[in-house]
Design a protein around this motif. Structure first.
Motif, PDB file in Angstrom:
ATOM      1  N   VAL A 236       0.768  -1.216  -0.009  1.00 54.03           N
ATOM      2  CA  VAL A 236       0.223   0.224  -0.114  1.00 54.03           C
ATOM      3  C   VAL A 236       0.892   1.376   0.083  1.00 54.03           C
ATOM      4  O   VAL A 236       1.781   1.311   0.840  1.00 54.03           O
ATOM      5  N   PRO A 237       0.683   2.122  -0.796  1.00 56.15           N
ATOM      6  CA  PRO A 237       1.434   3.361  -0.769  1.00 56.15           C
ATOM      7  C   PRO A 237       1.450   3.917   0.386  1.00 56.15           C
ATOM      8  O   PRO A 237       0.313   4.207   1.149  1.00 56.15           O
ATOM      9  N   ALA A 238       2.789   4.600   1.085  1.00 53.01           N
ATOM     10  CA  ALA A 238       2.833   5.112   2.190  1.00 53.01           C
ATOM     11  C   ALA A 238       2.401   6.650   2.054  1.00 53.01           C
ATOM     12  O   ALA A 238       2.366   7.332   1.164  1.00 53.01           O
ATOM     13  N   SER A 239       1.691   7.182   3.124  1.00 53.94           N
ATOM     14  CA  SER A 239       1.361   8.559   3.348  1.00 53.94           C
ATOM     15  C   SER A 239       1.751   9.260   4.651  1.00 53.94           C
ATOM     16  O   SER A 239       1.914   8.198   5.586  1.00 53.94           O
ATOM     17  N   ALA A 240       2.166  10.356   4.708  1.00 56.30           N
ATOM     18  CA  ALA A 240       2.509  10.955   5.778  1.00 56.30           C
ATOM     19  C   ALA A 240       1.939  12.353   6.051  1.00 56.30           C
ATOM     20  O   ALA A 240       1.646  12.884   4.767  1.00 56.30           O
ATOM     21  N   HIS A 241       1.821  12.805   7.332  1.00 56.33           N
ATOM     22  CA  HIS A 241       1.531  14.217   7.369  1.00 56.33           C
ATOM     23  C   HIS A 241       2.744  15.109   7.522  1.00 56.33           C
ATOM     24  O   HIS A 241       3.751  14.308   7.845  1.00 56.33           O
ATOM     25  N   PRO A 242       2.921  16.224   7.407  1.00 56.40           N
ATOM     26  CA  PRO A 242       4.196  17.206   7.854  1.00 56.40           C
ATOM     27  C   PRO A 242       4.413  17.117   9.006  1.00 56.40           C
ATOM     28  O   PRO A 242       3.497  16.869  10.228  1.00 56.40           O
ATOM     29  N   VAL A 243       5.615  17.228   9.194  1.00 51.63           N
ATOM     30  CA  VAL A 243       6.049  17.315  10.807  1.00 51.63           C
ATOM     31  C   VAL A 243       5.969  18.730  11.206  1.00 51.63           C
ATOM     32  O   VAL A 243       6.532  19.675  10.597  1.00 51.63           O
ATOM     33  N   PRO A 244       5.062  18.895  12.021  1.00 49.49           N
ATOM     34  CA  PRO A 244       4.711  20.365  12.522  1.00 49.49           C
ATOM     35  C   PRO A 244       5.943  21.181  13.268  1.00 49.49           C
ATOM     36  O   PRO A 244       6.425  20.478  14.190  1.00 49.49           O
ATOM     37  N   PHE A 245       5.912  22.230  13.170  1.00 50.31           N
ATOM     38  CA  PHE A 245       7.019  23.009  13.727  1.00 50.31           C
ATOM     39  C   PHE A 245       6.794  24.334  14.096  1.00 50.31           C
ATOM     40  O   PHE A 245       5.997  24.958  13.367  1.00 50.31           O
ATOM     41  N   ILE A 246       7.391  25.080  14.949  1.00 52.54           N
ATOM     42  CA  ILE A 246       7.462  26.405  15.110  1.00 52.54           C
ATOM     43  C   ILE A 246       9.083  26.787  15.397  1.00 52.54           C
ATOM     44  O   ILE A 246       9.603  26.085  16.142  1.00 52.54           O
ATOM     45  N   PHE A 247       9.606  27.694  14.601  1.00 51.48           N
ATOM     46  CA  PHE A 247      10.741  28.435  14.946  1.00 51.48           C
ATOM     47  C   PHE A 247      10.614  29.582  15.594  1.00 51.48           C
ATOM     48  O   PHE A 247       9.875  30.291  14.956  1.00 51.48           O
ATOM     49  N   ILE A 248      11.261  29.764  16.758  1.00 49.77           N
ATOM     50  CA  ILE A 248      11.190  31.231  17.388  1.00 49.77           C
ATOM     51  C   ILE A 248      12.333  31.764  17.537  1.00 49.77           C
ATOM     52  O   ILE A 248      13.512  31.271  18.029  1.00 49.77           O
ATOM     53  N   ASP A 249      12.723  33.111  17.038  1.00 50.74           N
ATOM     54  CA  ASP A 249      13.888  33.761  17.108  1.00 50.74           C
ATOM     55  C   ASP A 249      13.593  34.839  17.689  1.00 50.74           C
ATOM     56  O   ASP A 249      12.977  35.818  17.510  1.00 50.74           O
ATOM     57  N   LEU A 250      14.463  34.985  18.868  1.00 51.12           N
ATOM     58  CA  LEU A 250      14.327  36.351  19.591  1.00 51.12           C
ATOM     59  C   LEU A 250      15.904  37.113  19.630  1.00 51.12           C
ATOM     60  O   LEU A 250      16.783  36.352  19.594  1.00 51.12           O
ATOM     61  N   ARG A 251      15.702  38.233  19.244  1.00 50.34           N
ATOM     62  CA  ARG A 251      16.721  38.915  19.270  1.00 50.34           C
ATOM     63  C   ARG A 251      16.662  40.355  20.373  1.00 50.34           C
ATOM     64  O   ARG A 251      15.720  41.063  19.966  1.00 50.34           O
ATOM     65  N   LEU A 252      17.627  40.506  21.146  1.00 47.60           N
ATOM     66  CA  LEU A 252      17.923  41.212  22.074  1.00 47.60           C
ATOM     67  C   LEU A 252      18.212  42.655  21.536  1.00 47.60           C
ATOM     68  O   LEU A 252      19.236  42.697  21.113  1.00 47.60           O
ATOM     69  N   GLN A 253      17.425  43.760  21.557  1.00 46.41           N
ATOM     70  CA  GLN A 253      18.013  45.052  21.273  1.00 46.41           C
ATOM     71  C   GLN A 253      17.949  45.761  22.435  1.00 46.41           C
ATOM     72  O   GLN A 253      17.739  45.503  23.474  1.00 46.41           O
ATOM     73  N   PRO A 254      18.790  47.137  22.450  1.00 46.87           N
ATOM     74  CA  PRO A 254      18.802  47.944  23.656  1.00 46.87           C
ATOM     75  C   PRO A 254      17.965  48.196  24.263  1.00 46.87           C
ATOM     76  O   PRO A 254      17.411  48.248  25.339  1.00 46.87           O
TER      77      PRO A 254
END
Length: 142
Positions: free
Chosen positions: A20-38
């Motif tokens: 049977v053909p394989a099916s998959a769902h996407p690997v869910p993710f979040i990238f959080i980028d924090l940049r500290l400014q003055p």
């Protein structure tokens, strides 16, 4: 030798016929980028549309890339993510800040949002809590 080749060939044909053909769902993710400014903390989130669409009951998820759908539901996306991302500095909570509208990233199957939180002074410690999509144990936040 010929019999072994025939047996291997027949076994391979049977395997191919019943697979049977394989099916998959996407690997869910979040990238959080924090940049500290003055005087500010700049935040960039890249969120997979699979989770957003699930939470907003939008099928298929790619509909979030449609300009009309994004215009109609963009505030919902911001509200959802703003509520689930908590940032503190030096033991105190920071304000919710100013958030951008979601920006579609179709090549990454994602949305990008930016936020800016004003700071009175550069903090010594920044605390981040990101319980973004707790319904999904496979969800990853980086």
């Amino acid at each position: 030798m010929v019999r072994n080749r025939f047996t291997i060939g027949a076994l391979a044909a049977v395997c191919l016929a019943v697979c049977v053909p394989a099916s998959a769902h996407p690997v869910p993710f979040i990238f959080i980028d924090l940049r500290l400014q003055p005087v500010a903390l700049e935040i960039t989130l890249v969120v997979h549309i699979f989770d957003l669409a699930h939470h907003l009951s939008i099928e298929p998820p790619e509909r979030l890339f449609e300009p009309a759908m994004l215009a109609a539901r963009g505030d919902d996306v911001v509200a959802l993510l703003r509520k689930r991302l908590t940032i503190g500095a030096d033991g105190g909570a920071l304000s919710a800040g100013t958030w951008s509208a979601p920006e579609p990233l179709p090549d990454r199957q994602s949305m990008r949002l930016r936020a800016r939180v004003a700071l009175m002074q550069p903090p010594g410690r920044v605390d981040v809590s990101a319980a973004m999509f707790p319904y999904d144990p496979q969800h990853k936040t980086f």
